[in-house]
Design a protein around this motif. Structure first.
Motif, PDB file in Angstrom:
ATOM      1  N   ARG A   1      86.377  -1.287 -45.740  1.00  0.00           N
ATOM      2  CA  ARG A   1      85.829  -0.291 -44.782  1.00  0.00           C
ATOM      3  C   ARG A   1      85.662   1.137 -45.336  1.00  0.00           C
ATOM      4  O   ARG A   1      84.650   1.720 -45.267  1.00  0.00           O
ATOM      5  CB  ARG A   1      86.905  -0.169 -43.402  1.00  0.00           C
ATOM      6  CG  ARG A   1      86.694  -1.393 -42.709  1.00  0.00           C
ATOM      7  CD  ARG A   1      87.837  -1.042 -41.384  1.00  0.00           C
ATOM      8  NE  ARG A   1      87.930  -2.080 -40.603  1.00  0.00           N
ATOM      9  CZ  ARG A   1      88.797  -3.032 -40.506  1.00  0.00           C
ATOM     10  NH1 ARG A   1      89.700  -3.064 -41.669  1.00  0.00           N
ATOM     11  NH2 ARG A   1      88.751  -3.987 -39.582  1.00  0.00           N
TER      12      ARG A   1
ATOM     13  N   TYR B   1      88.171   3.838 -36.905  1.00  0.00           N
ATOM     14  CA  TYR B   1      87.480   2.536 -36.677  1.00  0.00           C
ATOM     15  C   TYR B   1      87.497   1.854 -35.227  1.00  0.00           C
ATOM     16  O   TYR B   1      87.900   0.384 -35.040  1.00  0.00           O
ATOM     17  CB  TYR B   1      87.816   1.474 -37.701  1.00  0.00           C
ATOM     18  CG  TYR B   1      87.041   1.998 -39.138  1.00  0.00           C
ATOM     19  CD1 TYR B   1      85.888   1.495 -39.441  1.00  0.00           C
ATOM     20  CD2 TYR B   1      87.825   2.850 -40.006  1.00  0.00           C
ATOM     21  CE1 TYR B   1      85.147   1.958 -40.589  1.00  0.00           C
ATOM     22  CE2 TYR B   1      87.066   3.202 -41.266  1.00  0.00           C
ATOM     23  CZ  TYR B   1      85.723   2.730 -41.372  1.00  0.00           C
ATOM     24  OH  TYR B   1      85.402   3.286 -42.669  1.00  0.00           O
TER      25      TYR B   1
ATOM     26  N   ASP C   1      85.554  -1.356 -34.331  1.00  0.00           N
ATOM     27  CA  ASP C   1      85.948  -2.425 -34.815  1.00  0.00           C
ATOM     28  C   ASP C   1      86.879  -3.232 -33.847  1.00  0.00           C
ATOM     29  O   ASP C   1      86.830  -4.348 -33.670  1.00  0.00           O
ATOM     30  CB  ASP C   1      86.734  -2.494 -35.963  1.00  0.00           C
ATOM     31  CG  ASP C   1      85.778  -2.069 -37.172  1.00  0.00           C
ATOM     32  OD1 ASP C   1      84.362  -2.138 -37.062  1.00  0.00           O
ATOM     33  OD2 ASP C   1      86.231  -2.057 -38.384  1.00  0.00           O
TER      34      ASP C   1
ATOM     35  N   SER D   1      74.192  -4.267 -39.301  1.00  0.00           N
ATOM     36  CA  SER D   1      73.622  -4.361 -40.644  1.00  0.00           C
ATOM     37  C   SER D   1      72.681  -5.757 -40.727  1.00  0.00           C
ATOM     38  O   SER D   1      72.821  -6.392 -40.036  1.00  0.00           O
ATOM     39  CB  SER D   1      74.413  -4.202 -41.688  1.00  0.00           C
ATOM     40  OG  SER D   1      75.336  -5.318 -41.822  1.00  0.00           O
TER      41      SER D   1
ATOM     42  N   GLN E   1      80.198  -2.733 -38.273  1.00  0.00           N
ATOM     43  CA  GLN E   1      79.251  -2.455 -39.036  1.00  0.00           C
ATOM     44  C   GLN E   1      78.408  -3.711 -39.362  1.00  0.00           C
ATOM     45  O   GLN E   1      77.097  -3.619 -39.492  1.00  0.00           O
ATOM     46  CB  GLN E   1      79.952  -1.973 -40.624  1.00  0.00           C
ATOM     47  CG  GLN E   1      78.777  -1.449 -41.556  1.00  0.00           C
ATOM     48  CD  GLN E   1      78.477  -2.609 -42.605  1.00  0.00           C
ATOM     49  OE1 GLN E   1      79.433  -3.508 -43.004  1.00  0.00           O
ATOM     50  NE2 GLN E   1      77.571  -2.630 -43.293  1.00  0.00           N
TER      51      GLN E   1
ATOM     52  N   SER F   1      84.229  -4.412 -42.034  1.00  0.00           N
ATOM     53  CA  SER F   1      84.093  -3.727 -40.521  1.00  0.00           C
ATOM     54  C   SER F   1      83.291  -4.791 -39.565  1.00  0.00           C
ATOM     55  O   SER F   1      82.050  -4.781 -39.817  1.00  0.00           O
ATOM     56  CB  SER F   1      83.582  -2.674 -40.601  1.00  0.00           C
ATOM     57  OG  SER F   1      83.196  -2.025 -39.360  1.00  0.00           O
TER      58      SER F   1
END
Length: 256
Positions: free
Chosen positions: A82, A229, A232, A103, A99, A96
């Motif tokens: 991360r 985070y 997450d 993506s 993320q 993550s």
């Protein structure tokens, strides 16, 4: 350890077993047909998201200097931690889950982690089938397991846990709840269920009504939120958001 101790700690008299981390996982997986690895924050959550996106995922031990070479051999992208991803303008996939949800998917991904990925890599040669479970795919995993249990398969659940700074195992409630969520979705009538596995299902029942709040409040959830985070934790708490079962093959995890 005597044979009697090995049998006891391996829960060998039960069809459905559970123990923690790499050592416990190795014990309860002896003679098992399926090992279900659970690392809610975050390996198996991230794994499920990646496989749902069509990515073939290779587990690999954490902080192993061979990871880059292994990724090159597999023609795969090597995921980063991360914190490494946070410092890059165009980061590669990371551990993550939040993320990864935003993506672009990759075809092949090597995904190291200190707990879940390391355990999967260790069990891959010891158990006929290894699957990754999380809160996000708990019903899918239960549906996949049900006919196998009905046919007499022995299933070992392995909550990964976390690590204290000295490297020792820190059991994490999030992984107990993740394993329990799958168990709670199964019809276990007539099966020999170890007390350890039964406890996981009961523990999940205590938080199922407000799981997101429980995940936020547990030590692992607070730890991630405090370092930026929290997203997450939100991603990991999305029960049944994914309908795939990551199954380990000779060529990485794919949708089962």
């Amino acid at each position: 350890m005597t044979p009697a101790q090995e049998a006891a700690h391996g829960q060998e008299s039960y069809d459905v077993r559970l123990d923690w981390g790499p050592t416990g996982g190795a014990a309860v997986s002896r003679g098992a047909d399926v090992a279900v690895v659970v690392d809610v924050l975050s390996f198996t959550t991230t794994l499920g998201i990646a496989v749902a996106q069509g990515t073939r995922v290779y587990p690999f031990p954490w902080k192993d200097e061979r990871a880059a070479a292994f990724a090159a051999e597999q023609d795969a992208v090597l995921a980063v931690g991360r914190f490494e991803a946070a410092g890059l303008a165009d980061p590669p996939p990371s551990l993550s889950p939040a993320q990864l949800l935003t993506s672009a998917p990759v075809d092949r991904l090597v995904l190291p982690s200190p707990n879940g990925s390391t355990i999967c890599a260790a069990l891959a040669d010891a158990v006929p089938t290894v699957v990754g479970a999380s809160l996000r795919n708990r019903s899918a995993v239960a549906r996949w397991l049900a006919p196998r249990l009905a046919d007499g398969a022995v299933v070992a659940f392995v909550p990964a846990g976390e690590r204290w700074p000295d490297g020792s195992l820190r059991p994490g409630l999030e992984d107990l709840w993740g394993a329990g969520a799958v168990l709670a979705a199964l019809d276990l009538a007539g099966l020999r269920v170890s007390p350890e596995a039964g406890h996981a299902a009961a523990s999940y029942g205590t938080v199922a009504g407000d799981l997101a709040a429980a995940l936020d409040a547990c030590a692992s959830g607070r730890e991630l939120a405090e370092v930026g985070y929290a997203a997450d934790v939100v991603a990991a708490a999305a029960v049944d958001a994914d309908a795939v079962v990551p199954v380990f093959t000779g060529d990485g995890f794919v949708a089962g």
